[in-house]
Motif scaffolding. Sequence first.
Motif, short mmCIF file in Angstrom:
data_model
loop_
_atom_site.label_atom_id
_atom_site.label_comp_id
_atom_site.label_asym_id
_atom_site.label_seq_id
_atom_site.Cartn_x
_atom_site.Cartn_y
_atom_site.Cartn_z
N LYS A 289 71.08 -31.11 -83.03
CA LYS A 289 72.42 -31.81 -83.06
C LYS A 289 73.74 -31.21 -83.71
CE LYS A 289 74.75 -36.26 -82.37
NZ LYS A 289 74.59 -37.54 -82.42
N ALA A 290 73.35 -31.20 -85.21
CA ALA A 290 74.34 -30.87 -86.18
C ALA A 290 74.79 -29.30 -85.86
CB ALA A 290 73.69 -30.81 -87.52
N LEU A 291 73.82 -28.40 -85.62
CA LEU A 291 74.26 -26.84 -85.24
C LEU A 291 74.91 -26.93 -83.92
CD1 LEU A 291 71.16 -25.01 -86.49
CD2 LEU A 291 73.42 -25.23 -87.49
N MET A 292 74.68 -27.64 -82.89
CA MET A 292 75.45 -27.78 -81.65
C MET A 292 76.81 -28.06 -81.79
SD MET A 292 72.55 -28.32 -78.58
CE MET A 292 71.28 -29.03 -79.29
N GLN A 293 76.89 -29.37 -82.50
CA GLN A 293 78.27 -29.81 -82.77
C GLN A 293 78.96 -28.91 -83.57
OE1 GLN A 293 77.02 -33.73 -84.49
NE2 GLN A 293 77.65 -34.71 -82.49
N LYS A 294 78.61 -28.10 -84.52
CA LYS A 294 79.36 -26.97 -85.43
C LYS A 294 79.78 -26.11 -84.51
CE LYS A 294 78.96 -24.71 -89.79
NZ LYS A 294 78.18 -24.51 -90.91
N GLN A 295 79.04 -25.81 -83.38
CA GLN A 295 79.44 -24.68 -82.37
C GLN A 295 80.62 -25.32 -81.50
OE1 GLN A 295 78.71 -21.35 -82.77
NE2 GLN A 295 78.07 -22.05 -84.79
N GLY A 296 80.93 -26.49 -81.68
CA GLY A 296 81.63 -27.18 -80.67
C GLY A 296 81.34 -27.55 -79.59
N ILE A 297 80.19 -27.88 -79.39
CA ILE A 297 79.53 -28.74 -78.13
C ILE A 297 79.72 -30.23 -78.47
CG2 ILE A 297 77.50 -29.32 -76.85
CD1 ILE A 297 76.33 -26.41 -77.58
N LEU B 282 64.61 -19.63 -78.43
CA LEU B 282 65.10 -19.66 -79.85
C LEU B 282 63.98 -20.07 -80.83
CD1 LEU B 282 68.24 -21.95 -78.99
CD2 LEU B 282 68.18 -19.45 -78.98
N LYS B 283 64.20 -19.12 -82.04
CA LYS B 283 63.15 -19.33 -82.99
C LYS B 283 63.58 -20.41 -84.04
CE LYS B 283 60.55 -15.57 -82.20
NZ LYS B 283 59.35 -14.94 -82.72
N LYS B 284 62.62 -21.53 -84.36
CA LYS B 284 62.86 -22.22 -85.51
C LYS B 284 62.56 -21.77 -86.64
CE LYS B 284 61.60 -26.50 -83.16
NZ LYS B 284 60.61 -27.73 -83.40
N PRO B 285 63.00 -21.94 -87.68
CA PRO B 285 64.18 -22.92 -87.90
C PRO B 285 65.55 -22.35 -87.23
CG PRO B 285 64.15 -21.94 -90.01
CD PRO B 285 62.85 -21.64 -89.10
N LEU B 286 66.20 -23.23 -86.65
CA LEU B 286 67.75 -22.70 -85.84
C LEU B 286 68.53 -22.35 -86.69
CD1 LEU B 286 67.93 -25.41 -83.13
CD2 LEU B 286 67.26 -23.03 -82.86
N GLU B 287 69.35 -21.44 -86.63
CA GLU B 287 70.53 -20.93 -87.27
C GLU B 287 71.60 -20.86 -86.76
OE1 GLU B 287 69.37 -17.09 -88.96
OE2 GLU B 287 67.65 -17.70 -89.94
N VAL B 288 73.05 -21.14 -87.20
CA VAL B 288 74.09 -21.07 -86.43
C VAL B 288 74.33 -19.99 -85.64
CG1 VAL B 288 76.64 -20.98 -86.97
CG2 VAL B 288 75.24 -22.51 -88.42
N LYS B 289 74.07 -18.50 -86.02
CA LYS B 289 74.16 -17.62 -85.30
C LYS B 289 73.67 -17.75 -84.14
CE LYS B 289 71.08 -14.81 -88.08
NZ LYS B 289 70.67 -13.71 -88.73
N MET C 9 80.70 -26.67 -68.89
CA MET C 9 80.98 -27.24 -69.88
C MET C 9 79.89 -28.47 -70.03
SD MET C 9 84.09 -30.00 -70.66
CE MET C 9 84.32 -30.95 -71.91
N ILE C 10 79.33 -28.52 -71.44
CA ILE C 10 78.26 -29.40 -71.53
C ILE C 10 78.54 -30.59 -71.89
CG2 ILE C 10 76.06 -29.34 -73.16
CD1 ILE C 10 76.21 -26.52 -73.51
N LYS C 11 78.15 -31.77 -70.94
CA LYS C 11 78.48 -33.15 -71.30
C LYS C 11 77.23 -33.77 -71.95
CE LYS C 11 81.78 -32.89 -67.45
NZ LYS C 11 81.94 -33.13 -66.20
N LEU C 12 76.21 -33.42 -71.33
CA LEU C 12 74.98 -34.32 -71.74
C LEU C 12 73.64 -33.21 -72.08
CD1 LEU C 12 73.39 -36.88 -71.94
CD2 LEU C 12 72.67 -36.69 -69.77
N VAL C 13 73.26 -33.43 -73.50
CA VAL C 13 72.20 -32.58 -73.87
C VAL C 13 70.94 -33.34 -74.18
CG1 VAL C 13 71.48 -31.14 -75.69
CG2 VAL C 13 73.63 -31.17 -74.92
N TRP C 14 69.80 -33.10 -73.51
CA TRP C 14 68.61 -33.88 -73.89
C TRP C 14 67.77 -32.93 -74.76
CZ3 TRP C 14 65.60 -35.67 -68.74
CH2 TRP C 14 66.47 -36.67 -68.38
N MET C 15 67.53 -33.43 -75.97
CA MET C 15 66.51 -32.75 -77.00
C MET C 15 65.17 -33.16 -76.85
SD MET C 15 69.20 -32.73 -80.01
CE MET C 15 69.46 -34.26 -80.28
#
Length: 121
Positions: A19-27, A114-121, A1-7
């Motif tokens: 952050k938005a994409l990770m949250q959209k994926q349920g993180i 991961l290639k930028k720009p990030l995508e949901v998939k 389980m991921i509790k802390l992310v350092w970007m």
Amino acid sequence: MIKLVWMIDDSGIDLYLQKALMQKQGIDADFDRFYTVQEAMLEMVQLLEEKKQLPDLIPLDIQMPGWNGFDFLKQYEEIVPQLSERPLLFVLSSSVHQEDLLRVQAHPLVDGLLKKPLEVK
């Protein structure tokens, strides 16, 4: 389980999107932002000394001014032996330089590229 992310990224827009994409994926985690490699390394050393929680996940931009992602990886290699558990580390890159991409993919502490720009998939 991921509790802390350092970007770790010098782009505020990319940090927001990550952050938005990770949250959209349920993180559902706490997100700390570092605009420079130096900031992140200082924080990691301090947390190790204080025996406090390190991140579970580190998305790392490879192309940054000053110290770049490769500089982070070099310093990180020295810190990893002190860790009981190593954070997942994903390198983010918009680089088209094949040499950079191969170097990242061959690094034993990098869990993915991961290639930028990030995508949901």
